[in-house]
Write a protein that holds these residues in place. Structure first.
Motif, mmCIF file in Angstrom:
data_model
loop_
_atom_site.group_PDB
_atom_site.id
_atom_site.type_symbol
_atom_site.label_atom_id
_atom_site.label_comp_id
_atom_site.label_asym_id
_atom_site.label_seq_id
_atom_site.Cartn_x
_atom_site.Cartn_y
_atom_site.Cartn_z
ATOM 1 N N LEU A 104 0.831 -1.198 0.000
ATOM 2 C CA LEU A 104 0.000 0.000 0.000
ATOM 3 C C LEU A 104 0.868 1.251 0.000
ATOM 4 O O LEU A 104 0.589 2.226 -0.706
ATOM 5 C CB LEU A 104 -0.918 -0.007 1.227
ATOM 6 N N ALA A 105 1.959 1.201 0.779
ATOM 7 C CA ALA A 105 2.879 2.340 0.835
ATOM 8 C C ALA A 105 3.529 2.603 -0.517
ATOM 9 O O ALA A 105 3.768 3.757 -0.885
ATOM 10 C CB ALA A 105 3.954 2.089 1.895
ATOM 11 N N ALA A 106 3.812 1.533 -1.257
ATOM 12 C CA ALA A 106 4.426 1.717 -2.574
ATOM 13 C C ALA A 106 3.537 2.572 -3.473
ATOM 14 O O ALA A 106 4.004 3.500 -4.145
ATOM 15 C CB ALA A 106 4.683 0.352 -3.219
ATOM 16 N N ILE A 107 2.247 2.272 -3.479
ATOM 17 C CA ILE A 107 1.312 3.052 -4.294
ATOM 18 C C ILE A 107 1.218 4.479 -3.772
ATOM 19 O O ILE A 107 1.245 5.447 -4.539
ATOM 20 C CB ILE A 107 -0.076 2.387 -4.294
ATOM 21 N N ALA A 108 1.129 4.612 -2.452
ATOM 22 C CA ALA A 108 0.990 5.938 -1.855
ATOM 23 C C ALA A 108 2.203 6.813 -2.148
ATOM 24 O O ALA A 108 2.065 8.006 -2.466
ATOM 25 C CB ALA A 108 0.785 5.805 -0.345
ATOM 26 N N VAL A 109 3.387 6.236 -2.048
ATOM 27 C CA VAL A 109 4.606 7.006 -2.313
ATOM 28 C C VAL A 109 4.651 7.453 -3.771
ATOM 29 O O VAL A 109 4.937 8.620 -4.070
ATOM 30 C CB VAL A 109 5.857 6.168 -1.949
ATOM 31 N N MET A 110 4.354 6.539 -4.687
ATOM 32 C CA MET A 110 4.384 6.909 -6.107
ATOM 33 C C MET A 110 3.387 8.017 -6.413
ATOM 34 O O MET A 110 3.703 8.987 -7.124
ATOM 35 C CB MET A 110 4.111 5.680 -6.975
ATOM 36 N N GLU A 111 2.178 7.901 -5.877
ATOM 37 C CA GLU A 111 1.159 8.913 -6.150
ATOM 38 C C GLU A 111 1.487 10.246 -5.485
ATOM 39 O O GLU A 111 1.190 11.313 -6.023
ATOM 40 C CB GLU A 111 -0.211 8.403 -5.707
ATOM 41 N N THR A 112 2.108 10.200 -4.308
ATOM 42 C CA THR A 112 2.498 11.438 -3.625
ATOM 43 C C THR A 112 3.560 12.178 -4.427
ATOM 44 O O THR A 112 3.502 13.402 -4.584
ATOM 45 C CB THR A 112 3.021 11.120 -2.211
ATOM 46 N N VAL A 113 4.516 11.444 -4.948
ATOM 47 C CA VAL A 113 5.571 12.076 -5.756
ATOM 48 C C VAL A 113 4.988 12.596 -7.066
ATOM 49 O O VAL A 113 5.304 13.717 -7.499
ATOM 50 C CB VAL A 113 6.716 11.078 -6.015
ATOM 51 N N ARG A 114 4.124 11.804 -7.686
ATOM 52 C CA ARG A 114 3.519 12.250 -8.953
ATOM 53 C C ARG A 114 2.718 13.531 -8.785
ATOM 54 O O ARG A 114 2.625 14.348 -9.704
ATOM 55 C CB ARG A 114 2.608 11.155 -9.515
ATOM 56 N N ALA A 115 2.123 13.715 -7.609
ATOM 57 C CA ALA A 115 1.281 14.889 -7.371
ATOM 58 C C ALA A 115 2.079 16.130 -6.980
ATOM 59 O O ALA A 115 1.509 17.229 -6.953
ATOM 60 C CB ALA A 115 0.274 14.578 -6.259
ATOM 61 N N TYR A 116 3.368 15.977 -6.695
ATOM 62 C CA TYR A 116 4.157 17.148 -6.271
ATOM 63 C C TYR A 116 4.276 18.107 -7.457
ATOM 64 O O TYR A 116 4.719 17.720 -8.546
ATOM 65 C CB TYR A 116 5.541 16.714 -5.792
#
Length: 238
Positions: free
Chosen positions: A52-64
């Motif tokens: 779950l963290a893997a998805i969250a990290v990728m999406e957080t970076v993509r949204a920066y």
């Protein structure tokens, strides 16, 4: 230079601690931007939470929204580093690999001291995948839950230092890696107890990321980490 340092859990105080550790070793002119995922678990201590963290990290970076020069993924174990490398044109450094690779410059064998025993296989798998396990004397669990690093820091430090000393004495480790992003700031206490060099993954990852940016290097896009092929995704993002 701007480096995003992404916590893998949603605990803001831990993000602040990780950010402070990163800023403390960053070179003059390097801006550290700590990020907390907008969804996920308050601590990551098993496979479900890790994926779950893997998805969250990728999406957080993509949204920066602003430009940046590198990303540090501040979680021990498997948190989607490869996915970020596909998505991004800047260096991506994982703290598990950064700590271990740095330790190998300092001694023949290193040990990792982490939180709960259930995290040990995840870290071993990460090190094996990265080709770093051969020089690992042991991965030891302190029995300290991730959030206990904040809730009961005195007991946590004692447990971590105790396992680090055992790694040096019983496993013949010559270097100790702190096996959790939330352990930032424990270097002096553990070094005092063991007499061995102690590597914090966040600090190691930041300095490696800076070096890659200065060298003008980033992830190869020739094969493994080529950008994802264009395609439609059903109900994504949610």
């Amino acid at each position: 230079m701007r480096i995003l340092v992404v916590n893998v859990n949603t605990t803001e105080t831990m993000t602040a601690s990780i950010g402070a550790q990163a800023a403390g070793v960053a070179a003059p002119g390097t801006e550290i931007v700590p990020l907390t995922p907008v969804f996920g678990a308050e601590s990551v201590e098993g496979n479900y939470e890790s994926y779950l963290a893997a998805i969250a990290v990728m999406e957080t970076v993509r949204a920066y929204p602003d430009p940046y020069d590198a990303v540090v993924q501040a979680g021990y174990g498997e948190h989607g580093r490869e996915g970020l490398q596909e998505l991004l044109d800047v260096p991506v450094v994982d703290i598990t690999e950064a700590a271990a690779s740095t330790a190998m410059f300092l001694g023949h064998k290193y040990s990792v001291v982490t939180t709960l025993d259930r995290a040990v296989p995840l870290i071993e798998d990460r090190l094996k995948l990265a080709g770093l396990l051969d020089r690992c004397a042991s991965v030891r669990a302190s029995g300290v839950a991730v959030l206990d690093l904040e809730h009961d820091p005195q007991a946590a430090v004692e447990a971590i230092a105790r396992e680090a000393a055992r790694a040096v004495e019983d496993d013949h480790a010559e270097v100790v890696c702190l096996g959790c992003g939330g352990m930032a700031g424990l270097i002096e206490r553990v070094a005092e107890r063991t007499g061995a060099p102690v590597v914090d993954g966040v600090a190691a990852a930041v300095t490696i990321a800076e070096s890659l940016v200065r060298l003008g290097l980033s992830t190869s896009k020739v094969r493994t980490y080529a950008p994802p092929r264009p395609k439609s995704f059903k109900s994504w993002p949610p």
